[in-house]
Write a protein that holds these residues in place. Structure first.
Motif, PDB file in Angstrom:
ATOM      1  N   PHE A 233       0.836  -1.205   0.000  1.00  9.98           N
ATOM      2  CA  PHE A 233       0.000   0.000   0.000  1.00  9.98           C
ATOM      3  C   PHE A 233       0.870   1.255   0.000  1.00  9.98           C
ATOM      4  O   PHE A 233       0.410   2.350  -0.269  1.00  9.98           O
ATOM      5  CB  PHE A 233      -0.898   0.021   1.240  1.00  9.98           C
ATOM      6  N   ASP A 234       2.154   1.049   0.361  1.00  7.51           N
ATOM      7  CA  ASP A 234       3.063   2.191   0.510  1.00  7.51           C
ATOM      8  C   ASP A 234       4.481   1.707   0.178  1.00  7.51           C
ATOM      9  O   ASP A 234       4.824   0.553   0.469  1.00  7.51           O
ATOM     10  CB  ASP A 234       2.987   2.651   1.974  1.00  7.51           C
ATOM     11  N   ARG A 235       5.295   2.591  -0.372  1.00  4.95           N
ATOM     12  CA  ARG A 235       6.650   2.172  -0.782  1.00  4.95           C
ATOM     13  C   ARG A 235       7.565   1.890   0.407  1.00  4.95           C
ATOM     14  O   ARG A 235       8.624   1.294   0.241  1.00  4.95           O
ATOM     15  CB  ARG A 235       7.256   3.199  -1.742  1.00  4.95           C
ATOM     16  N   SER A 236       7.141   2.280   1.601  1.00  5.40           N
ATOM     17  CA  SER A 236       7.935   1.920   2.787  1.00  5.40           C
ATOM     18  C   SER A 236       7.973   0.399   2.953  1.00  5.40           C
ATOM     19  O   SER A 236       8.875  -0.140   3.590  1.00  5.40           O
ATOM     20  CB  SER A 236       7.363   2.581   4.039  1.00  5.40           C
ATOM     21  N   SER A 237       7.005  -0.305   2.358  1.00  2.00           N
ATOM     22  CA  SER A 237       6.949  -1.774   2.468  1.00  2.00           C
ATOM     23  C   SER A 237       8.219  -2.443   1.918  1.00  2.00           C
ATOM     24  O   SER A 237       8.530  -3.574   2.269  1.00  2.00           O
ATOM     25  CB  SER A 237       5.731  -2.318   1.709  1.00  2.00           C
ATOM     26  N   PHE A 238       8.922  -1.738   1.041  1.00  2.00           N
ATOM     27  CA  PHE A 238      10.107  -2.348   0.409  1.00  2.00           C
ATOM     28  C   PHE A 238      11.397  -2.107   1.204  1.00  2.00           C
ATOM     29  O   PHE A 238      12.426  -2.699   0.910  1.00  2.00           O
ATOM     30  CB  PHE A 238      10.288  -1.780  -1.011  1.00  2.00           C
ATOM     31  N   MET A 239      11.327  -1.204   2.195  1.00  2.00           N
ATOM     32  CA  MET A 239      12.585  -0.727   2.791  1.00  2.00           C
ATOM     33  C   MET A 239      13.272  -1.699   3.747  1.00  2.00           C
ATOM     34  O   MET A 239      14.492  -1.702   3.852  1.00  2.00           O
ATOM     35  CB  MET A 239      12.376   0.641   3.456  1.00  2.00           C
ATOM     36  N   THR A 240      12.497  -2.567   4.440  1.00  2.00           N
ATOM     37  CA  THR A 240      13.141  -3.569   5.309  1.00  2.00           C
ATOM     38  C   THR A 240      14.037  -4.452   4.451  1.00  2.00           C
ATOM     39  O   THR A 240      15.168  -4.767   4.812  1.00  2.00           O
ATOM     40  CB  THR A 240      12.072  -4.451   5.998  1.00  2.00           C
TER      41      THR A 240
END
Ligand SMILES: NC(=O)C1=CN([C@@H]2O[C@H](COP(=O)(O)OP(=O)(O)OC[C@H]3O[C@@H](n4cnc5c(N)ncnc54)[C@H](O)[C@@H]3O)[C@@H](O)[C@H]2O)C=CC1
Ligand SMILES: O=C(O)C1=N[C@H](C(=O)O)C[C@H](O)C1
Length: 263
Positions: A233-240
């Motif tokens: 839902f958000d590009r923060s999902s890829f950061m981990t």
């Protein structure tokens, strides 16, 4: 401390990755690169006003002026292979999210990394949930060989099908092999109605404003069905996944294809 450069930093993912690197205590951002940038320093951009980091429009200048351990790449499919090759040639470990690599391009950069004994990662999807979706789908295909993949993305996406859909299809193929699906007599009355074909399974690509990155893998069998779905839902999902990749490549001496290989 791991010294990192971000290529494509003006883009949606590049910007998110730049912020992640700045926030992470294990990382130092030593430079950012985007040929479509006009700034000389990141601090010229209001949201980075406290961050003194050089901005490069040319990657040759970047490697002359900064020492980097890791090259994060979120650029465009047309340049991702040459950027990855360039990073390796300059002793920088690539962590690549950009899609569009052909099988032979992945092999070529893997060969170069092995020769140079450098770690790296090419991950079609850095979201942990997406990696699980792919693994669950591969496992399910052993028992449910009839499967169709539908990937759904924002309408600025350049490539179709998505890198994630291709990787999912590759992982399913590795498990179930080629399998002819549907009616052998079927005819498309409008070209493309049945989607793309990968070793017998169909891949459908949806592009709409409002979407981020979503995929469902739908299985059908006698009297039952199974649906496996992932949503970013958000590009923060890829950061981990990106942060994990940046750490892990430091102790690898080859390029992994897929985040699942580092989990
Ligand atoms: N692996 C993953 O988990 C994810 C991968 N992606 C992929 O990442 C890539 C970028 O996606 P977005 O950020 O949404 O695209 P975007 O269009 O927002 O950003 C692309 C950026 O690349 C820059 N660029 C263009 N040519 C370049 C070059 N020669 N060298 C360096 N930079 C260049 C552009 O100026 C732009 O700033 C796409 O291939 C997309 O599929 C996106 C999301 C997650
Ligand atoms: O372009 C995107 O946005 C995304 N690209 C990757 C892909 O092609 O699979 C990963 C994710 O789906 C978002």
């Amino acid at each position: 401390m791991i010294n990192i450069v971000v290529a494509g930093f003006k883009g949606k993912m590049g910007l998110t990755a730049t912020k992640m690197v700045i926030k992470n205590e294990k990382f130092t951002l030593v430079g950012v690169f985007d040929p479509h940038s006009v700034e000389k320093n990141l601090n010229e951009i209001s949201e980075f006003s406290n961050t003194d980091v050089r901005v490069f429009q040319d990657k040759e200048d970047l490697v002359k002026e900064v020492q980097a351990d890791v090259w994060i790449d979120f650029t465009i499919p047309a340049v991702a292979f040459q950027n990855t090759y360039f990073a390796l040639e300059h002793g920088i470990r690539p962590v690549v999210g950009t899609t569009g690599f052909t099988e032979s391009e992945v092999k070529e950069v893997q060969k170069l990394a092995q020769e140079k004994r450098l770690g790296g990662l090419i991950a079609p999807n850095f979201a942990i949930g997406a990696v699980l979706m792919m693994e669950f789908a591969a496992k399910a295909s052993k028992y449910f060989p009839d499967v169709e993949i539908t990937e759904m993305h924002h309408d600025n996406k350049l490539d179709a099908p998505s890198g994630t859909a291709i990787k999912t299809a590759e992982m399913i193929f590795a498990e179930r092999g080629y399998h002819a699906q549907g009616n052998p007599e079927e005819k498309e009355t409008i070209k493309g109605a049945r989607g793309a074909d990968y070793e017998g399974m169909k891949i459908h690509s949806v592009r709409l404003p409002g979407l981020v990155a979503h995929q469902q893998v739908q299985f059908g069998s006698v009297g039952e069905g199974l649906l496996i779905r992932h949503d970013s839902f958000d590009r923060s999902s890829f950061m981990t996944g990106v942060a994990l990749g940046c750490e892990k490549v430091m102790s690898l001496n080859e390029i992994a294809y897929g985040l699942e290989n580092l989990l």
